[in-house]
Design an enzyme around this catalytic site. Structure first.
Site, PDB file in Angstrom:
ATOM      1  N   GLY A  14     -28.526 -16.158 -25.352  1.00  0.00           N
ATOM      2  CA  GLY A  14     -29.225 -16.127 -24.076  1.00  0.00           C
ATOM      3  C   GLY A  14     -28.293 -16.216 -22.884  1.00  0.00           C
ATOM      4  N   ARG A  18     -30.836 -19.895 -15.516  1.00  0.00           N
ATOM      5  CA  ARG A  18     -31.350 -21.041 -14.754  1.00  0.00           C
ATOM      6  C   ARG A  18     -30.322 -22.161 -14.620  1.00  0.00           C
ATOM      7  NH1 ARG A  18     -36.856 -22.876 -17.219  1.00  0.00           N
ATOM      8  NH2 ARG A  18     -36.329 -21.562 -19.004  1.00  0.00           N
ATOM      9  N   GLY A  81     -35.461 -10.504 -28.185  1.00  0.00           N
ATOM     10  CA  GLY A  81     -36.308 -11.495 -28.818  1.00  0.00           C
ATOM     11  C   GLY A  81     -35.601 -12.243 -29.928  1.00  0.00           C
ATOM     12  N   GLY A 105     -28.770 -22.891 -30.165  1.00  0.00           N
ATOM     13  CA  GLY A 105     -27.629 -23.537 -29.536  1.00  0.00           C
ATOM     14  C   GLY A 105     -27.977 -24.392 -28.342  1.00  0.00           C
ATOM     15  N   ARG A 320      -6.534 -44.564 -18.665  1.00  0.00           N
ATOM     16  CA  ARG A 320      -6.445 -43.114 -18.845  1.00  0.00           C
ATOM     17  C   ARG A 320      -5.850 -42.791 -20.213  1.00  0.00           C
ATOM     18  NH1 ARG A 320      -3.116 -41.319 -13.776  1.00  0.00           N
ATOM     19  NH2 ARG A 320      -3.234 -39.304 -14.860  1.00  0.00           N
ATOM     20  N   TYR A 353      -0.317 -50.228 -11.150  1.00  0.00           N
ATOM     21  CA  TYR A 353      -0.281 -48.955 -11.865  1.00  0.00           C
ATOM     22  C   TYR A 353       0.816 -49.010 -12.916  1.00  0.00           C
ATOM     23  CZ  TYR A 353       0.656 -44.154 -13.134  1.00  0.00           C
ATOM     24  OH  TYR A 353       0.862 -43.007 -13.858  1.00  0.00           O
ATOM     25  N   ALA A 367       0.720 -58.747  -9.068  1.00  0.00           N
ATOM     26  CA  ALA A 367      -0.148 -57.907  -8.252  1.00  0.00           C
ATOM     27  C   ALA A 367       0.646 -56.904  -7.432  1.00  0.00           C
ATOM     28  CB  ALA A 367      -0.978 -58.791  -7.331  1.00  0.00           C
ATOM     29  N   ASN A 373       6.927 -43.399 -12.034  1.00  0.00           N
ATOM     30  CA  ASN A 373       7.265 -42.616 -13.227  1.00  0.00           C
ATOM     31  C   ASN A 373       7.455 -41.132 -12.969  1.00  0.00           C
ATOM     32  OD1 ASN A 373       4.491 -42.504 -12.590  1.00  0.00           O
ATOM     33  ND2 ASN A 373       3.956 -41.884 -14.672  1.00  0.00           N
TER      34      ASN A 373
END
Length: 451
Positions: A14, A18, A81, A105, A320, A353, A367, A373
Site C-alpha cells: 500500500g 494518509r 486489491g 505489514g 548515550r 560530560y 561538578a 574528547n
C-alpha cells in the site's frame, strides 16, 4: 500444532498516503523498531520455511529493510486489491505444499500465539478450508463483516461497501488475516473476480468460493487491539501507546517498580531487572540493559547503555550509546555519558560530560567536569584511574590519563598525564588587593554623578 511446513505472506504494497510521509508506512517505528519488523519477528517464532513480503509503492525502501532477513519479495505493480496482492506471491511459493499464513505489514501487534491458533485451527476435525481472524471493535465502522454460527463456521463474508443494512449490524469483523492450505490458496485466488463496488479482487472472496465447493471456513477471534491497523500518524500513536502499556505491565509483573507508569517509554529491546525503580518521565531508547536493584531517577534518557546492579542514574541524566555503568556507580543531574565506562562505585553527581572515557573504581568526578574528547576532526580517549578525585569545573583535554589516586584541583585544564597519587593544579596564584573594591566603587559613583 501441525508439523506441516509453514509459509508466511506479508502484504506491504500500500501507498500509505494518509501518513503524509516520505517513509514507507510499514517502516514507521513502534518502540524504536519498524512495524514490519515487529510482525516479521513475531512470525519468525513459528519457524516458517518461507516468508514472502509483497511490495508495491515505495518498494525500494521495503526491500532494503528486509534484505538482511533472508525473506523473499514479490512485486504488486498495481494495487488491485488484497486478493491480487496475495496472488503476487505465487511464483515465490511455487511447488510449496504446506500451510500459508497471510498477514499485513501495517497490522504489527499480532502475537505468535494468535498466529499459531490460526494455523492449528486449519487442522481441527472439521478441516476448514480457510481460517479467518475476526474481532469485535467498539465501532465496527467500515470493516468487512463475518456472518458465522456459534461454532465459528462462516456462512458469509462481505465487504462493508457491499453489505446489506442487516449485515452491517453484525459486529464480528474481518481483520484480513487468514490461514489457508497452500494447496488451496492460489487455486481459489485464480477464481476471484472484481465484480464489486470497488472493482477490486478481494481476498475474503476465497471463503465464499470454498463454500461453493462444499467446504466450510472458520473464524477465530482476538481482541481489537491485537489487530489494530496503522494508516495515519494518529493511528500510529494509538498502536504505540498500546504497545507501551503492555510493556509497562510486563515490566511491573517481572518485578520492576514504575512510579508513574504512563510516563515511562520503553524500546522494543529494553531489558529491565528485578527490584528496579523507575521514576516518572524516563525514556529508554534501543539497546538498554538494566540490572537488578537499579534506580532510574526522573527525566532521564538512556540509549545503547548498560547499567549494572545497585547503580543510580539521574535525575536529568543522559546515557548515550556505549555508556556502561558498573556496579554501585552513580551519575546525577545533568550528567551525560557517551562511549564511557564508569567503574564500580565511581560517581559523577553533577553537571558533567564523560565522552570516550574510562573511569576507574571509586573515582569521584566533580561538578562541571568535562572530557574534551573532540578536536573537530578526531575523537580521543580519557583514562581516569581508580580512586582518583577530579575537582569541580575541570577540563580534561584528551588524550590524557589521570593516574590512580591522583587529585585534580578544581578549575584545572589538564593537557598532560597526571601520575598516580599526584596533585595537579592548573590555575594562576590567587592575589588580594586590600581596599581595592571600595576605592573602585567610589570612583565609579563619582563618574556617574558627574554626568
Amino acid at each position: 500444532m501441525t508439523h506441516r511446513p509453514l509459509a508466511v505472506i506479508v502484504l506491504a504494497a500500500g501507498k500509505g498516503t494518509r501518513m503524509k510521509s516520505a517513509r514507507h508506512k510499514v517502516l514507521h517505528p513502534i518502540a524504536g523498531k519498524p512495524m514490519l519488523r515487529h510482525l516479521l519477528d513475531s512470525a519468525a517464532g513459528l519457524k516458517p520455511v518461507k516468508t514472502v513480503v509483497v511490495v508495491g509503492a515505495g518498494r525500494e525502501q521495503v526491500e532494503a529493510a528486509v534484505a538482511p532477513l533472508g525473506v523473499s519479495v514479490a512485486h504488486q505493480a498495481e494495487q488491485l486489491g488484497t486478493g491480487h496482492a496475495v496472488a503476487q506471491a505465487a511464483d515465490a511459493l511455487q511447488g510449496f505444499t504446506g500451510d500459508v499464513l497471510i498477514l499485513y505489514g501495517d497490522v504489527p501487534l499480532v502475537s505468535p500465539e494468535t498466529m499459531e491458533r490460526m494455523v492449528a485451527r486449519l487442522h481441527e476435525a472439521d478441516a476448514p478450508a480457510v481460517v479467518v481472524l475476526g474481532f469485535r471493535p467498539s465501532d465496527p465502522g467500515a470493516y468487512g463483516r463475518i456472518i458465522a454460527d456459534a461454532d465459528g463456521r462462516i456462512g458469509k463474508m462481505v465487504e462493508f461497501k457491499d453489505a446489506t443494512a442487516e449485515e452491517r449490524a453484525v459486529d464480528l469483523c474481518n481483520s484480513g488475516l487468514m490461514a489457508v492450505a497452500g494447496e488451496d490458496l492460489f487455486a481459489l485466488l485464480d477464481r476471484v473476480g472484481n465484480d464489486n463496488a470497488a472493482g477490486e479482487y478481494y481476498l475474503p472472496d476465497i471463503v465464499m468460493l470454498a463454500a461453493a465447493d462444499g467446504r466450510a471456513s472458520a473464524v477465530i477471534e482476538t481482541t481489537a487491539g491485537e489487530v489494530a491497523g496503522v494508516n495515519s500518524r494518529a493511528e500510529l500513536a494509538v498502536v504505540e501507546e498500546a504497545w507501551q502499556q503492555a510493556r509497562r505491565q510486563q515490566a511491573m509483573a517481572d518485578g520492576a517498580s514504575l512510579v508513574a507508569p504512563d510516563t515511562v517509554w520503553f524500546s522494543h529491546d529494553t531489558v529491565i531487572g528485578r527490584d528496579v525503580t523507575i521514576e516518572p518521565n524516563v525514556i529508554f531508547g534501543p539497546g538498554v540493559t538494566i540490572a537488578d536493584d537499579v534506580t532510574i531517577h526522573a527525566f532521564s534518557h538512556l540509549e545503547g547503555a548498560q547499567v549494572a546492579a545497585d547503580a543510580s542514574v539521574g535525575p536529568y541524566a543522559r546515557l548515550r550509546p556505549g555508556a556502561v555503568m558498573e556496579r554501585g556507580s552513580r551519575v546525577g543531574n545533568f550528567v551525560e555519558m557517551k562511549k564511557a565506562r564508569l567503574g564500580e562505585g565511581a560517581k559523577a553527581n553533577h553537571l558533567t560530560y564523560l565522552g570516550d572515557a574510562e573511569i576507574g573504581a571509586k573515582a569521584n568526578i566533580g561538578a562541571g567536569t568535562i572530557t574534551c574528547n573532540y578536536d573537530g576532526f578526531f575523537k580521543y580517549r580519557t583514562v581516569i584511574g581508580a580512586g582518583a578525585f577530579v575537582g569541580s569545573n575541570s577540563a580534561l583535554v584528551a588524550p590524557v590519563t589521570i593516574g590512580e589516586g591522583a587529585i585534580v584541583g578544581a578549575g584545572s585544564t589538564i593537557t598532560a598525564d597526571v601520575p598516580a597519587d599526584a596533585l595537579a593544579l592548573v590555575r594562576p596564584p590567587q592575589t588580594s588587593k586590600s581596599g581595592w573594591a571600595e576605592r573602585f566603587r567610589k570612583l565609579m559613583r563619582a563618574r556617574k554623578e558627574a554626568k
